[in-house]
Write a protein that holds these residues in place. Structure first.
Motif, PDB file in Angstrom:
ATOM      1  N   MET A   1       5.021   8.222  10.961  1.00  0.00           N
ATOM      2  CA  MET A   1       4.247   7.100  10.862  1.00  0.00           C
ATOM      3  C   MET A   1       3.743   6.774   9.503  1.00  0.00           C
ATOM      4  SD  MET A   1       2.680   4.515  12.135  1.00  0.00           S
ATOM      5  CE  MET A   1       3.675   4.719  13.878  1.00  0.00           C
ATOM      6  N   ILE A   2       3.413   8.027   8.811  1.00  0.00           N
ATOM      7  CA  ILE A   2       2.834   7.746   7.604  1.00  0.00           C
ATOM      8  C   ILE A   2       3.809   6.965   6.654  1.00  0.00           C
ATOM      9  CG2 ILE A   2       2.192   8.937   5.413  1.00  0.00           C
ATOM     10  CD1 ILE A   2       0.085   9.012   7.595  1.00  0.00           C
ATOM     11  N   SER A   3       4.955   7.279   6.736  1.00  0.00           N
ATOM     12  CA  SER A   3       6.320   6.505   5.971  1.00  0.00           C
ATOM     13  C   SER A   3       6.185   5.017   6.375  1.00  0.00           C
ATOM     14  CB  SER A   3       7.345   7.204   6.298  1.00  0.00           C
ATOM     15  OG  SER A   3       8.670   6.153   5.662  1.00  0.00           O
ATOM     16  N   ALA A   4       6.148   4.708   7.771  1.00  0.00           N
ATOM     17  CA  ALA A   4       5.782   3.276   8.175  1.00  0.00           C
ATOM     18  C   ALA A   4       4.543   2.798   7.567  1.00  0.00           C
ATOM     19  CB  ALA A   4       5.910   3.517   9.662  1.00  0.00           C
ATOM     20  N   LEU A   5       3.371   3.408   7.503  1.00  0.00           N
ATOM     21  CA  LEU A   5       2.294   2.853   6.821  1.00  0.00           C
ATOM     22  C   LEU A   5       2.391   2.570   5.757  1.00  0.00           C
ATOM     23  CD1 LEU A   5      -0.294   4.843   8.970  1.00  0.00           C
ATOM     24  CD2 LEU A   5       0.239   2.460   9.132  1.00  0.00           C
ATOM     25  N   ASN A   6       3.039   3.472   4.685  1.00  0.00           N
ATOM     26  CA  ASN A   6       3.443   3.353   3.350  1.00  0.00           C
ATOM     27  C   ASN A   6       4.189   2.063   2.865  1.00  0.00           C
ATOM     28  OD1 ASN A   6       1.971   5.321   2.375  1.00  0.00           O
ATOM     29  ND2 ASN A   6       3.870   6.922   2.410  1.00  0.00           N
ATOM     30  N   GLN A   7       5.175   1.764   3.910  1.00  0.00           N
ATOM     31  CA  GLN A   7       6.089   0.458   3.847  1.00  0.00           C
ATOM     32  C   GLN A   7       5.113  -0.634   3.999  1.00  0.00           C
ATOM     33  OE1 GLN A   7      10.228   0.529   5.421  1.00  0.00           O
ATOM     34  NE2 GLN A   7       9.703   2.919   5.875  1.00  0.00           N
ATOM     35  N   LEU A   8       4.449  -0.588   4.830  1.00  0.00           N
ATOM     36  CA  LEU A   8       3.507  -1.650   5.196  1.00  0.00           C
ATOM     37  C   LEU A   8       2.508  -1.973   4.067  1.00  0.00           C
ATOM     38  CD1 LEU A   8       2.061  -3.630   7.236  1.00  0.00           C
ATOM     39  CD2 LEU A   8       0.545  -1.934   8.026  1.00  0.00           C
ATOM     40  N   VAL A   9       1.885  -1.247   3.505  1.00  0.00           N
ATOM     41  CA  VAL A   9       1.243  -1.175   2.311  1.00  0.00           C
ATOM     42  C   VAL A   9       1.869  -1.860   1.045  1.00  0.00           C
ATOM     43  CG1 VAL A   9      -0.171  -0.145   0.376  1.00  0.00           C
ATOM     44  CG2 VAL A   9      -0.391   0.686   3.010  1.00  0.00           C
ATOM     45  N   GLU A  13       1.404  -5.524  -0.797  1.00  0.00           N
ATOM     46  CA  GLU A  13       1.240  -5.856  -2.097  1.00  0.00           C
ATOM     47  C   GLU A  13       2.304  -6.597  -2.590  1.00  0.00           C
ATOM     48  OE1 GLU A  13      -0.923  -4.321  -4.155  1.00  0.00           O
ATOM     49  OE2 GLU A  13      -1.932  -3.752  -2.508  1.00  0.00           O
ATOM     50  N   GLU A  14       3.417  -6.610  -1.979  1.00  0.00           N
ATOM     51  CA  GLU A  14       4.631  -7.642  -2.574  1.00  0.00           C
ATOM     52  C   GLU A  14       4.372  -8.979  -2.190  1.00  0.00           C
ATOM     53  OE1 GLU A  14       8.153  -6.140  -0.925  1.00  0.00           O
ATOM     54  OE2 GLU A  14       8.283  -4.355  -2.006  1.00  0.00           O
ATOM     55  N   HIS A  15       3.571  -9.225  -1.117  1.00  0.00           N
ATOM     56  CA  HIS A  15       3.382 -10.860  -0.754  1.00  0.00           C
ATOM     57  C   HIS A  15       1.772 -11.116  -0.528  1.00  0.00           C
ATOM     58  CE1 HIS A  15       7.537 -11.025   0.391  1.00  0.00           C
ATOM     59  NE2 HIS A  15       7.669  -9.791   0.919  1.00  0.00           N
ATOM     60  N   LEU A  16       0.957 -10.594  -1.552  1.00  0.00           N
ATOM     61  CA  LEU A  16      -0.289 -11.014  -1.330  1.00  0.00           C
ATOM     62  C   LEU A  16      -0.718 -12.223  -1.645  1.00  0.00           C
ATOM     63  CD1 LEU A  16      -2.121  -7.874  -3.480  1.00  0.00           C
ATOM     64  CD2 LEU A  16      -2.580  -8.686  -0.953  1.00  0.00           C
ATOM     65  N   ALA A  17       0.084 -13.053  -2.252  1.00  0.00           N
ATOM     66  CA  ALA A  17      -0.230 -14.498  -2.235  1.00  0.00           C
ATOM     67  C   ALA A  17       0.472 -15.208  -1.215  1.00  0.00           C
ATOM     68  CB  ALA A  17       0.192 -14.688  -3.706  1.00  0.00           C
ATOM     69  N   GLU A  18       1.042 -14.628  -0.261  1.00  0.00           N
ATOM     70  CA  GLU A  18       1.973 -15.453   0.791  1.00  0.00           C
ATOM     71  C   GLU A  18       1.671 -14.774   2.057  1.00  0.00           C
ATOM     72  OE1 GLU A  18       6.287 -14.039  -0.296  1.00  0.00           O
ATOM     73  OE2 GLU A  18       5.134 -14.923  -1.850  1.00  0.00           O
ATOM     74  N   GLU A  19       2.259 -15.359   2.897  1.00  0.00           N
ATOM     75  CA  GLU A  19       2.297 -14.819   4.474  1.00  0.00           C
ATOM     76  C   GLU A  19       3.490 -13.684   4.399  1.00  0.00           C
ATOM     77  OE1 GLU A  19       0.476 -15.330   7.025  1.00  0.00           O
ATOM     78  OE2 GLU A  19      -0.800 -16.775   5.917  1.00  0.00           O
ATOM     79  N   PHE A  20       2.990 -12.461   5.270  1.00  0.00           N
ATOM     80  CA  PHE A  20       4.197 -11.513   5.118  1.00  0.00           C
ATOM     81  C   PHE A  20       4.405 -11.259   6.774  1.00  0.00           C
ATOM     82  CE2 PHE A  20      -0.147  -9.787   4.641  1.00  0.00           C
ATOM     83  CZ  PHE A  20      -0.070  -8.805   5.699  1.00  0.00           C
ATOM     84  N   ASP A  21       5.838 -10.607   6.796  1.00  0.00           N
ATOM     85  CA  ASP A  21       6.267 -10.611   7.912  1.00  0.00           C
ATOM     86  C   ASP A  21       6.057  -9.034   8.764  1.00  0.00           C
ATOM     87  OD1 ASP A  21       7.801 -10.841  10.264  1.00  0.00           O
ATOM     88  OD2 ASP A  21       9.785 -10.916   9.578  1.00  0.00           O
ATOM     89  N   LEU A  25       8.935  -6.354  10.134  1.00  0.00           N
ATOM     90  CA  LEU A  25       8.800  -4.823   9.505  1.00  0.00           C
ATOM     91  C   LEU A  25       8.612  -3.698  10.773  1.00  0.00           C
ATOM     92  CD1 LEU A  25       8.576  -2.580   7.135  1.00  0.00           C
ATOM     93  CD2 LEU A  25       6.052  -3.096   7.289  1.00  0.00           C
ATOM     94  N   ALA A  26       7.805  -4.026  11.473  1.00  0.00           N
ATOM     95  CA  ALA A  26       7.690  -3.107  12.910  1.00  0.00           C
ATOM     96  C   ALA A  26       9.162  -3.023  13.391  1.00  0.00           C
ATOM     97  CB  ALA A  26       6.640  -3.705  13.722  1.00  0.00           C
ATOM     98  N   GLY A  27       9.707  -3.997  13.817  1.00  0.00           N
ATOM     99  CA  GLY A  27      10.999  -4.040  14.327  1.00  0.00           C
ATOM    100  C   GLY A  27      11.859  -3.188  13.778  1.00  0.00           C
ATOM    101  N   THR A  32       6.045  -1.645  17.139  1.00  0.00           N
ATOM    102  CA  THR A  32       5.398  -2.821  17.378  1.00  0.00           C
ATOM    103  C   THR A  32       4.436  -3.281  16.585  1.00  0.00           C
ATOM    104  OG1 THR A  32       3.725  -1.963  19.147  1.00  0.00           O
ATOM    105  CG2 THR A  32       6.034  -2.395  19.915  1.00  0.00           C
ATOM    106  N   GLU A  33       4.320  -4.268  16.235  1.00  0.00           N
ATOM    107  CA  GLU A  33       3.061  -4.952  15.446  1.00  0.00           C
ATOM    108  C   GLU A  33       1.940  -4.460  15.716  1.00  0.00           C
ATOM    109  OE1 GLU A  33       1.158  -9.026  13.920  1.00  0.00           O
ATOM    110  OE2 GLU A  33       3.097  -9.048  14.792  1.00  0.00           O
ATOM    111  N   TYR A  34       1.436  -4.340  16.994  1.00  0.00           N
ATOM    112  CA  TYR A  34       0.136  -3.893  17.899  1.00  0.00           C
ATOM    113  C   TYR A  34       0.167  -2.486  17.271  1.00  0.00           C
ATOM    114  CZ  TYR A  34      -3.407  -2.455  21.024  1.00  0.00           C
ATOM    115  OH  TYR A  34      -4.522  -2.099  21.635  1.00  0.00           O
ATOM    116  N   HIS A  35       1.033  -1.509  17.487  1.00  0.00           N
ATOM    117  CA  HIS A  35       0.940  -0.148  17.208  1.00  0.00           C
ATOM    118  C   HIS A  35       0.645  -0.041  15.638  1.00  0.00           C
ATOM    119  CE1 HIS A  35       1.474   4.091  17.657  1.00  0.00           C
ATOM    120  NE2 HIS A  35       2.191   4.191  16.722  1.00  0.00           N
ATOM    121  N   LEU A  36       1.418  -0.742  14.941  1.00  0.00           N
ATOM    122  CA  LEU A  36       1.169  -0.536  13.410  1.00  0.00           C
ATOM    123  C   LEU A  36      -0.078  -0.737  12.897  1.00  0.00           C
ATOM    124  CD1 LEU A  36       3.309   0.430  11.253  1.00  0.00           C
ATOM    125  CD2 LEU A  36       4.026  -1.912  11.014  1.00  0.00           C
TER     126      LEU A  36
END
Length: 243
Positions: A1-9, A13-21, A25-27, A32-36
């Motif tokens: 889960m720590i690895s997943a959260l690092n990927q989320l961060v 950071e890569e998409h701060l100026a736009e919407e991010f998916d 990523l959760a898929g 799930t997005e809810y769990h993440l």
């Protein structure tokens, strides 16, 4: 889960100026997005939306300090507002009342002022709007400079109209001279998300930017809202001038 959260961060950071998916990523991570989101909130001590808001505000402030564009273009870059109508003079017309300032939660005095107006009056006001910011506005004017809880302010429920638009005699009017505006977009529980952002401009944005508040009303435009007003997307307009 720590690895997943690092990927989320990293994704944030890569998409701060736009919407991010975050859903995509959760898929890919088999969750799930809810769990993440729940795991992020538990470990970071704040919701993902609040983390994104703070990061965008920090980067926007850094860009201003480095001189990488004017305030308005930087605001747009990080999703804080629009460059239209900045510097234009306009007039606010509507129904005004003196109410006490309340920092947290719904202000019952403002709520009572708005609900006392018949539905047809709201429609009439909306029809008068002919300039930005558009639609019905929540206007606060004549605030105590110290923003002391319980101090009185003038609250106007109304719209913005051009300076050359005649104001109906039965409406209160506030003249707004030309000048710069900082516009912050908020989304989430209402009015909590709006109040949190309002406070953050004082603790985070203004201390990091060569701008200060100038005399004038602050405006809130409701862009979208739930039927019961439990959540909303808003724009907070604050009058500013260079330090």
């Amino acid at each position: 889960m720590i690895s997943a959260l690092n990927q989320l961060v990293d994704l944030v950071e890569e998409h701060l100026a736009e919407e991010f998916d975050i859903h995509g990523l959760a898929g890919r991570l088999g969750t799930t997005e809810y769990h993440l989101r729940r795991m992020f909130s538990s470990l970071a001590g704040m919701p993902l939306s609040e983390y994104v808001r703070r990061r965008r505000m920090t980067l926007a402030a850094a860009d201003v300090v480095r001189g990488e564009g004017d305030l308005l273009s930087i605001a747009v870059r990080y999703g804080y507002g629009s460059t239209e109508a900045f510097g234009r003079a306009f007039r606010l017309v509507g129904h005004a009342a003196r109410v006490p300032l309340i920092h947290q939660g719904i202000n019952p005095h403002i709520q009572q002022h708005i609900t006392a107006l018949p539905q047809e009056e709201h429609l009439r006001l909306k029809a008068l709007s002919d300039t930005d910011p558009g639609g019905l506005l929540q206007v606060c004017d004549d605030l105590d400079p110290d923003s002391t809880e319980g101090s009185e302010l003038t609250y106007l429920h109304g719209v913005a109209v051009s300076r050359d638009t005649p104001a109906p005699d039965d409406l209160d009017a506030i003249e707004v001279p030309s000048g710069k505006w900082a516009v912050f977009r908020t989304a989430g529980p209402h009015p909590q998300a709006l109040q949190t952002t309002w406070a953050a401009t004082a603790t985070e944005w203004f201390p990091s930017n060569p701008w200060r508040l100038r005399p004038g009303p602050s405006l809130v435009a409701i862009l979208e809202r739930a039927d019961d007003f439990s959540s909303a997307t808003c724009e907070l307009w604050l009058p500013v001038e260079p330090v």
